[in-house]
Scaffold this motif. Structure first.
Motif, short mmCIF file in Angstrom:
data_model
loop_
_atom_site.label_atom_id
_atom_site.label_comp_id
_atom_site.label_asym_id
_atom_site.label_seq_id
_atom_site.Cartn_x
_atom_site.Cartn_y
_atom_site.Cartn_z
N ARG A 117 4.90 -22.78 -22.98
CA ARG A 117 3.63 -22.06 -23.11
C ARG A 117 2.91 -21.94 -21.77
O ARG A 117 2.29 -20.92 -21.47
CB ARG A 117 2.74 -22.77 -24.13
N MET A 118 3.00 -22.98 -20.94
CA MET A 118 2.21 -23.03 -19.71
C MET A 118 2.89 -22.38 -18.51
O MET A 118 2.22 -21.88 -17.62
CB MET A 118 1.90 -24.50 -19.36
N CYS A 119 4.21 -22.40 -18.47
CA CYS A 119 4.92 -22.01 -17.26
C CYS A 119 4.86 -20.50 -17.03
O CYS A 119 5.09 -19.71 -17.95
CB CYS A 119 6.37 -22.48 -17.35
N ASN A 120 4.58 -20.10 -15.79
CA ASN A 120 4.56 -18.69 -15.44
C ASN A 120 5.90 -18.21 -14.88
O ASN A 120 6.04 -17.03 -14.57
CB ASN A 120 3.46 -18.41 -14.42
N LEU A 121 6.85 -19.11 -14.74
CA LEU A 121 8.19 -18.75 -14.28
C LEU A 121 9.07 -18.43 -15.49
O LEU A 121 8.78 -18.84 -16.61
CB LEU A 121 8.81 -19.91 -13.51
N PRO A 122 10.17 -17.70 -15.27
CA PRO A 122 11.16 -17.56 -16.35
C PRO A 122 11.64 -18.94 -16.79
O PRO A 122 11.74 -19.86 -15.97
CB PRO A 122 12.29 -16.76 -15.69
N VAL A 123 11.93 -19.09 -18.08
CA VAL A 123 12.39 -20.36 -18.62
C VAL A 123 13.72 -20.14 -19.35
O VAL A 123 13.80 -19.31 -20.26
CB VAL A 123 11.36 -20.97 -19.59
N PHE A 124 14.74 -20.87 -18.92
CA PHE A 124 16.03 -20.84 -19.60
C PHE A 124 16.07 -22.02 -20.57
O PHE A 124 15.91 -23.17 -20.17
CB PHE A 124 17.17 -20.96 -18.59
N ILE A 125 16.26 -21.72 -21.84
CA ILE A 125 16.30 -22.75 -22.88
C ILE A 125 17.75 -22.88 -23.34
O ILE A 125 18.30 -21.97 -23.97
CB ILE A 125 15.39 -22.37 -24.06
N TYR A 126 18.35 -24.00 -23.02
CA TYR A 126 19.75 -24.21 -23.36
C TYR A 126 19.87 -24.91 -24.70
O TYR A 126 19.27 -25.95 -24.94
CB TYR A 126 20.45 -25.05 -22.30
N LYS A 127 20.66 -24.29 -25.59
CA LYS A 127 20.92 -24.89 -26.89
C LYS A 127 22.43 -24.98 -27.07
O LYS A 127 23.13 -23.97 -27.03
CB LYS A 127 20.30 -24.05 -28.01
N ARG A 128 22.90 -26.18 -27.25
CA ARG A 128 24.34 -26.38 -27.42
C ARG A 128 24.76 -25.89 -28.79
O ARG A 128 24.20 -26.29 -29.82
CB ARG A 128 24.71 -27.86 -27.26
N ARG A 129 25.76 -25.03 -28.83
CA ARG A 129 26.28 -24.51 -30.08
C ARG A 129 27.46 -25.39 -30.47
O ARG A 129 28.58 -25.22 -30.02
CB ARG A 129 26.69 -23.05 -29.91
N HIS A 130 27.16 -26.38 -31.32
CA HIS A 130 28.10 -27.46 -31.58
C HIS A 130 29.43 -26.99 -32.16
O HIS A 130 30.44 -27.68 -32.03
CB HIS A 130 27.48 -28.49 -32.53
N TYR A 131 29.43 -25.83 -32.78
CA TYR A 131 30.66 -25.38 -33.40
C TYR A 131 31.58 -24.66 -32.41
O TYR A 131 32.67 -24.23 -32.77
CB TYR A 131 30.37 -24.44 -34.58
N LEU A 132 31.12 -24.51 -31.17
CA LEU A 132 31.97 -23.90 -30.15
C LEU A 132 32.54 -24.99 -29.24
O LEU A 132 31.86 -25.94 -28.89
CB LEU A 132 31.17 -22.91 -29.30
N GLU A 133 33.77 -24.81 -28.85
CA GLU A 133 34.41 -25.80 -27.98
C GLU A 133 33.90 -25.68 -26.55
O GLU A 133 33.69 -26.66 -25.86
CB GLU A 133 35.93 -25.60 -28.02
N HIS A 134 33.67 -24.44 -26.11
CA HIS A 134 33.16 -24.21 -24.76
C HIS A 134 31.82 -23.49 -24.87
O HIS A 134 31.70 -22.49 -25.56
CB HIS A 134 34.15 -23.36 -23.95
N THR A 135 30.82 -24.00 -24.17
CA THR A 135 29.48 -23.44 -24.31
C THR A 135 28.90 -22.97 -22.98
O THR A 135 27.72 -22.69 -22.91
CB THR A 135 28.54 -24.49 -24.91
N SER A 136 29.69 -22.87 -21.94
CA SER A 136 29.15 -22.56 -20.62
C SER A 136 29.23 -21.08 -20.27
O SER A 136 28.68 -20.66 -19.27
CB SER A 136 29.87 -23.38 -19.54
N SER A 137 29.90 -20.27 -21.08
CA SER A 137 30.03 -18.85 -20.77
C SER A 137 28.89 -18.07 -21.39
O SER A 137 28.33 -18.45 -22.41
CB SER A 137 31.37 -18.31 -21.28
N LEU A 138 28.54 -16.95 -20.75
CA LEU A 138 27.52 -16.05 -21.26
C LEU A 138 28.14 -14.65 -21.36
O LEU A 138 27.86 -13.76 -20.56
CB LEU A 138 26.30 -16.02 -20.33
#
Length: 272
Positions: A117-138
Motif C-alpha cells: 500500500r505504501m510503496c511508490n516503486l513497482p512491487v513484485f509479489i512472488y507466489k510459489r505455485r506448489h503444483y509446478l516442479e519449476h517456478t522460476s520461468s515467466l
C-alpha cells in the motif's frame, strides 16, 4: 530498468523458495538484490542467528549470479523497508508473499500488505505455485488494463526487452452498457485500444493476445489468469483520489490473496 531490487526478509521464508524467487527476478533483468531485515534494537542470540542466516542466503544468491548486499535495520517493518528502497535507489521491491488467513485479511494488516500500500516503486509479489516442479520461468504474462493513466506507468516495462517472457495477454474487463447500441460502441473502443497496446508490445513478445470481457474486474483477472495458465499478472495501482481509481488500487492490493500466480504491481505516481 529493473536492475536493482530490495527484498525484505522475515526469515520465515523457505530457503529454496527465495532462490526460485531470485531466478524469477533475473527474468526482469535484475542484477543486484538488497536483502533488508528488520531486527530488534536490543542485542540477543536471535539477532546474531538472523545475521548468520541472511549471510548464508546472500551467498546462495551470489551463486545464482546476483550481486547481493545486506542491510539490517530496526523499527516498523513497512516504514523501514520503504525507506531502505528509497535510500538504496532500488528500481523495484520484491515480496515473498504468504497467504493470509481470513482474520488477517479482514481485521489485521500484515507488513506485506502495508508495504504494498505504501510503496511508490513497482512491487513484485512472488507466489510459489506448489503444483509446478519449476517456478522460476515467466513464459506467460497477463496485463489487466483499464486504458487509464496506469497504462503510461506499466507500458515502459512491457515494451522493455529486459522483461523476458514469451507470451503476453492483454486483458480489459468492462462494465456492460445499458443498451445494445452503446454496448457495441463500447466494445469497439475497447477492442481498438487493446489492438493499439498489442502493437506497442509486439516487438517484446513472441505472441500477444487480446482479451475483452464484461463483468467483475477482480473475478475476471483471477479467472483469465488461471485459464491462460499465466505465470505473472501485471496490474497498475493508482494513487489518484477519484472513487473508480481508488477501487483500482484496492484490486491491486487484494489480488495477492485471490490468485495463485505471482504479480507485478506498478504504482502510477504522476502528480494530479
Amino acid at each position: 530498468m529493473l536492475k536493482k531490487a530490495v527484498l525484505p526478509l522475515s526469515l520465515k521464508e523457505a530457503r529454496q523458495n527465495l532462490y526460485d524467487m531470485a531466478r524469477c527476478m533475473k527474468n526482469f533483468g535484475t542484477e543486484t538484490i538488497f536483502l533488508v531485515h528488520i531486527m530488534p534494537q536490543e542485542y540477543s542470540p536471535k539477532k546474531k542467528k538472523a545475521e548468520e542466516s541472511i549471510r548464508s542466503i546472500a551467498n546462495g544468491l551470489r551463486d545464482l549470479g546476483l550481486q547481493t548486499e545486506m542491510y539490517f535495520k530496526s523499527g516498523r517493518v513497512a516504514d523501514e523497508v520503504c525507506k531502505a528502497a528509497s535510500e538504496l535507489e532500488a528500481d523495484y521491491l520484491g515480496l515473498h508473499w504468504r497467504r493470509k488467513n481470513v482474520i488477517k485479511q479482514t481485521l489485521l494488516q500484515s507488513a506485506d500488505a502495508d508495504i504494498l500500500r505504501m510503496c511508490n516503486l513497482p512491487v513484485f509479489i512472488y507466489k510459489r505455485r506448489h503444483y509446478l516442479e519449476h517456478t522460476s520461468s515467466l513464459n506467460r504474462v497477463l496485463y489487466a488494463t483499464d486504458f487509464q493513466h496506469t497504462d503510461s506507468a506499466v507500458m515502459p516495462y512491457l515494451t522493455n526487452r529486459d522483461f523476458q517472457a514469451d507470451t503476453l495477454y492483454l486483458l480489459h474487463v468492462g462494465d456492460r452498457a445499458p443498451d445494445p447500441y452503446t454496448e457495441k460502441s463500447r466494445r469497439e473502443v475497447a477492442t481498438a485500444n487493446l489492438q493499439r497496446l498489442a502493437r506497442e508490445c509486439s516487438h517484446a513478445f513472441n505472441t500477444v493476445e487480446t482479451l475483452e470481457v464484461t463483468g467483475s474486474v477482480r473475478w475476471h483477472i483471477v479467472r483469465e489468469a488461471k485459464r491462460k495458465k499465466a505465470d505473472l499478472i501485471i496490474v497498475g495501482k493508482s494513487n489518484k483520489t477519484r472513487p473508480f481509481e481508488q477501487m483500482l488500487g484496492s484490486i491491486a492490493e487484494t489480488l495477492p490473496n485471490k490468485t495463485n500466480c505471482s504479480l507485478f504491481v506498478v504504482t502510477d505516481v504522476t502528480p494530479t
